[in-house]
Design a protein around this motif. Structure first.
Motif, mmCIF file in Angstrom:
data_model
loop_
_atom_site.group_PDB
_atom_site.id
_atom_site.type_symbol
_atom_site.label_atom_id
_atom_site.label_comp_id
_atom_site.label_asym_id
_atom_site.label_seq_id
_atom_site.Cartn_x
_atom_site.Cartn_y
_atom_site.Cartn_z
ATOM 1 N N GLU A 59 0.819 -1.205 0.000
ATOM 2 C CA GLU A 59 0.000 0.000 0.000
ATOM 3 C C GLU A 59 0.858 1.262 0.000
ATOM 4 O OE1 GLU A 59 -3.145 0.062 2.862
ATOM 5 O OE2 GLU A 59 -3.856 -1.954 2.347
ATOM 6 N N MET A 60 1.995 1.207 0.663
ATOM 7 C CA MET A 60 2.909 2.354 0.663
ATOM 8 C C MET A 60 3.404 2.656 -0.754
ATOM 9 S SD MET A 60 5.164 1.567 4.103
ATOM 10 C CE MET A 60 6.373 2.882 3.862
ATOM 11 N N ALA A 61 3.867 1.620 -1.456
ATOM 12 C CA ALA A 61 4.408 1.815 -2.806
ATOM 13 C C ALA A 61 3.324 2.295 -3.772
ATOM 14 C CB ALA A 61 5.045 0.520 -3.305
ATOM 15 N N GLU A 62 2.166 1.660 -3.712
ATOM 16 C CA GLU A 62 1.075 2.043 -4.615
ATOM 17 C C GLU A 62 0.549 3.422 -4.285
ATOM 18 O OE1 GLU A 62 -0.679 -2.421 -5.640
ATOM 19 O OE2 GLU A 62 -1.647 -1.189 -4.093
ATOM 20 N N GLY A 63 0.439 3.708 -2.978
ATOM 21 C CA GLY A 63 -0.103 5.003 -2.561
ATOM 22 C C GLY A 63 0.779 6.158 -2.963
ATOM 23 N N ILE A 64 2.079 6.001 -2.783
ATOM 24 C CA ILE A 64 2.976 7.112 -3.104
ATOM 25 C C ILE A 64 3.058 7.310 -4.614
ATOM 26 C CG2 ILE A 64 5.292 6.078 -3.383
ATOM 27 C CD1 ILE A 64 4.338 9.040 -1.110
ATOM 28 N N ARG A 65 2.936 6.230 -5.376
ATOM 29 C CA ARG A 65 2.940 6.363 -6.840
ATOM 30 C C ARG A 65 1.725 7.161 -7.317
ATOM 31 N NH1 ARG A 65 1.150 4.662 -11.565
ATOM 32 N NH2 ARG A 65 -0.536 3.411 -10.654
ATOM 33 N N LEU A 66 0.568 6.829 -6.754
ATOM 34 C CA LEU A 66 -0.656 7.508 -7.164
ATOM 35 C C LEU A 66 -0.694 8.960 -6.698
ATOM 36 C CD1 LEU A 66 -3.219 4.638 -6.490
ATOM 37 C CD2 LEU A 66 -2.522 5.535 -8.731
ATOM 38 N N ARG A 67 -0.272 9.202 -5.458
ATOM 39 C CA ARG A 67 -0.370 10.551 -4.903
ATOM 40 C C ARG A 67 0.624 11.524 -5.528
ATOM 41 N NH1 ARG A 67 -2.397 10.643 1.279
ATOM 42 N NH2 ARG A 67 -4.133 9.171 1.023
ATOM 43 N N THR A 68 1.756 11.020 -5.997
ATOM 44 C CA THR A 68 2.745 11.903 -6.627
ATOM 45 C C THR A 68 2.655 11.882 -8.147
ATOM 46 O OG1 THR A 68 4.415 10.140 -6.666
ATOM 47 C CG2 THR A 68 4.373 11.576 -4.721
ATOM 48 N N LYS A 69 1.755 11.019 -8.672
ATOM 49 C CA LYS A 69 1.603 10.846 -10.124
ATOM 50 C C LYS A 69 2.917 10.424 -10.781
ATOM 51 C CE LYS A 69 -2.317 14.004 -10.726
ATOM 52 N NZ LYS A 69 -2.617 14.139 -9.287
ATOM 53 N N ALA A 70 3.673 9.595 -10.058
ATOM 54 C CA ALA A 70 4.916 9.049 -10.600
ATOM 55 C C ALA A 70 4.638 7.744 -11.325
ATOM 56 C CB ALA A 70 5.916 8.810 -9.474
ATOM 57 N N ASP A 71 5.550 7.330 -12.193
ATOM 58 C CA ASP A 71 5.406 6.043 -12.882
ATOM 59 C C ASP A 71 5.738 4.874 -11.964
ATOM 60 O OD1 ASP A 71 4.819 7.054 -15.584
ATOM 61 O OD2 ASP A 71 6.853 7.865 -15.484
ATOM 62 N N ILE A 72 6.643 5.102 -11.008
ATOM 63 C CA ILE A 72 7.096 4.037 -10.111
ATOM 64 C C ILE A 72 7.068 4.539 -8.679
ATOM 65 C CG2 ILE A 72 9.000 2.468 -9.530
ATOM 66 C CD1 ILE A 72 10.070 2.949 -12.391
ATOM 67 N N GLY A 73 6.558 3.704 -7.781
ATOM 68 C CA GLY A 73 6.605 4.015 -6.356
ATOM 69 C C GLY A 73 7.444 2.980 -5.625
ATOM 70 N N LEU A 74 8.345 3.433 -4.773
ATOM 71 C CA LEU A 74 9.209 2.546 -4.000
ATOM 72 C C LEU A 74 8.897 2.686 -2.518
ATOM 73 C CD1 LEU A 74 12.698 3.248 -5.662
ATOM 74 C CD2 LEU A 74 10.991 1.536 -6.302
ATOM 75 N N SER A 75 8.903 1.562 -1.794
ATOM 76 C CA SER A 75 8.630 1.616 -0.357
ATOM 77 C C SER A 75 9.545 0.677 0.407
ATOM 78 C CB SER A 75 7.169 1.251 -0.070
ATOM 79 O OG SER A 75 6.945 -0.131 -0.350
ATOM 80 N N ALA A 76 9.751 0.993 1.669
ATOM 81 C CA ALA A 76 10.517 0.118 2.566
ATOM 82 C C ALA A 76 9.975 0.283 3.975
ATOM 83 C CB ALA A 76 11.996 0.471 2.536
ATOM 84 N N THR A 77 9.709 -0.853 4.634
ATOM 85 C CA THR A 77 9.272 -0.839 6.022
ATOM 86 C C THR A 77 9.821 -2.077 6.713
ATOM 87 O OG1 THR A 77 7.357 -0.789 7.515
ATOM 88 C CG2 THR A 77 7.072 -1.960 5.425
ATOM 89 N N GLY A 78 10.397 -1.913 7.893
ATOM 90 C CA GLY A 78 11.003 -3.065 8.543
ATOM 91 C C GLY A 78 11.523 -2.762 9.926
ATOM 92 N N ILE A 79 12.233 -3.728 10.489
ATOM 93 C CA ILE A 79 12.784 -3.621 11.842
ATOM 94 C C ILE A 79 14.303 -3.639 11.736
ATOM 95 C CG2 ILE A 79 12.818 -4.618 14.160
ATOM 96 C CD1 ILE A 79 10.179 -6.078 13.327
ATOM 97 N N ALA A 80 14.916 -2.458 11.885
ATOM 98 C CA ALA A 80 16.369 -2.339 11.721
ATOM 99 C C ALA A 80 17.120 -2.685 13.002
ATOM 100 C CB ALA A 80 16.725 -0.930 11.255
ATOM 101 N N GLY A 81 16.429 -2.702 14.148
ATOM 102 C CA GLY A 81 17.067 -3.083 15.397
ATOM 103 C C GLY A 81 17.873 -1.951 16.022
ATOM 104 N N PRO A 82 18.622 -2.256 17.049
ATOM 105 C CA PRO A 82 18.770 -3.605 17.641
ATOM 106 C C PRO A 82 17.575 -4.048 18.490
ATOM 107 C CG PRO A 82 20.033 -2.018 18.895
ATOM 108 C CD PRO A 82 19.485 -1.268 17.716
ATOM 109 N N ASP A 83 16.644 -3.115 18.755
ATOM 110 C CA ASP A 83 15.447 -3.460 19.520
ATOM 111 C C ASP A 83 14.246 -3.530 18.583
ATOM 112 O OD1 ASP A 83 16.970 -3.240 21.916
ATOM 113 O OD2 ASP A 83 16.744 -1.056 21.809
ATOM 114 N N GLY A 84 13.118 -3.982 19.133
ATOM 115 C CA GLY A 84 11.862 -3.952 18.398
ATOM 116 C C GLY A 84 11.477 -5.255 17.738
#
Length: 409
Positions: free
Chosen positions: A333-358
């Motif tokens: 949803e992040m990738a698709e949403g940002i593509r649509l909202r910015t009217k870009a051809d490609i949307g890139l997203s990243a979400t995760g747990i980089a640590g060391p906690d969480g």
């Protein structure tokens, strides 16, 4: 011809000064077909210098020596080497005058001890130093060449490039060419297994694997009687490597993932937008390393909180509650949403747990989801990374750009 590079100086041996000279010399001499085989570092003592020189001359045709050409008592390079070779040092008046002129130019008094820098064997080929007071020289004995160069890089590099390389270019009938094939998404051992029949070294060709920053490199080096021959040899081997590993090839020599992506975006006239959580802007920052990216990179957002993901990327509240911020669904949803909202051809997203906690048992540290949204399809990849917080973030960027590159290609 085989070469050894010797760095002389207590500061090198003790680790207080990094020996960048050796790396520079090794790269430069290969352009003439001179093969660097050995590197050494030795303290400023007569006995140690002579011992390492003796061993070097047993297995090398050329010995490049840096450091120890200064005016003080502990600068013993010339004395030690010429003593070992049985060559008498004599003061050369023209060189002494050049050193005096250098001091006059900078408006300083020339101490008496600087005269020792003008002492050389009678048959030495003198290397002028336009950036300091220590000239270098080329000594030849029993068909072996010993090249003495000053230690400071600002003096050594111009001397090597301006005098040493041209000197030997006239004398040597050999050319060199190298290609680095950069790979991503494959480990060194699997890569080596796939191209085992190509790896190895002969007198004229070397094919060797190296590990770079999150990349694996296959370096092809070829020597020939002329440049055309060397280039043809490397290109032939490069084609064979790419036949075996083509799906992992991301570029050659100085190429970076972001640069090859930019070229593909130019080709297709695609625009791009990014939305990042755990990477905190590193995806956008990496893309804008490229000159000319402004015509294709539209906008970048850092949506660290759930509220930001909803506000800027249009992630649904239901998605965050049901699957969590670190999930395939949220990355999509992040990738698709940002593509649509910015009217870009490609949307890139990243979400995760980089640590060391969480981290949790279900979503441990290093679990990351990356998304790539095109107008007709969205790709989401699950990554399970290890390393420090910074390393996980850097690996996330590399993996995302690699998948983008594969899809664009």
């Amino acid at each position: 011809m085989k070469a050894e590079i010797i760095a002389i100086g207590n500061e090198i041996v003790t680790g207080n000064t990094v020996n960048s000279n050796a790396s520079y010399i090794a790269k430069q001499i290969q352009t003439l077909g001179i093969i660097p085989k050995y590197h050494s570092a030795v303290c400023d003592t007569m006995q140690d210098i002579q011992e390492v020189l003796s061993k070097s001359l047993e297995h090398a045709d050329m010995v490049f020596v840096t450091g120890g050409l200064g005016p003080t008592d502990d600068d013993l390079t010339k004395e030690a080497i010429c003593g070992y070779l049985g060559m008498e040092l004599v003061i050369k008046e023209d060189i002494c005058q050049n050193i005096q002129a250098f001091f006059n130019k900078i408006g300083r008094y020339m101490p008496e001890c600087n005269k020792k820098q003008a002492a050389f064997p009678r048959d030495a080929y003198i290397l002028e130093n336009k950036n300091g007071t220590a000239p270098g020289c080329i000594l030849t004995k029993d068909k072996k060449h010993i090249i003495l160069l000053p230690g400071p890089p600002k003096e050594m590099k111009p001397m090597l490039d301006g005098y040493v390389l041209p000197y030997f270019k006239e004398k040597l009938n050999c050319a060199y060419h190298t290609i680095d094939i950069k790979l991503f998404g494959i480990g060194e051992s699997e890569m080596a297994e796939r191209i085992a029949h190509l790896l190895g070294e002969t007198e004229y060709v070397s094919v060797a694997p190296y590990v770079g920053d999150y990349e694996v490199i296959v370096r092809i080096t070829a020597y020939g009687s002329n440049e055309k021959q060397a280039i043809e040899t490397t290109e032939k081997i490069k084609n064979s490597v790419c036949e075996c590993l083509g799906e992992y090839v991301i570029g050659y020599n100085q190429d970076t993932l972001e640069n090859v992506i930019l070229e593909l975006m130019k080709k297709h006239q695609y625009t791009i937008a990014t939305v990042e959580s755990c990477t905190g802007g590193m995806i956008a920052s990496t893309l804008v390393n490229c000159s000319g990216i402004s015509a294709y990179f539209k906008e970048g957002f850092i949506t660290y909180s759930n509220e930001a993901k909803k506000k800027y990327a249009g992630v649904l509240e239901e998605t965050l509650i049901t699957y969590g911020a670190v999930s395939e669904q949220t990355a999509k949803e992040m990738a698709e949403g940002i593509r649509l909202r910015t009217k870009a051809d490609i949307g890139l997203s990243a979400t995760g747990i980089a640590g060391p906690d969480g981290g949790t048992s279900e979503k441990p540290v290093g679990r990351v989801y990356i998304g790539i949204a095109f107008p007709d399809r969205t790709y989401v990849y699950e990554l399970n990374l290890n390393g420090t917080r910074q390393v996980i973030r850097e690996k996330t960027v590399k993996n995302l750009l690699f998948q983008l590159y594969r899809n664009l290609k």
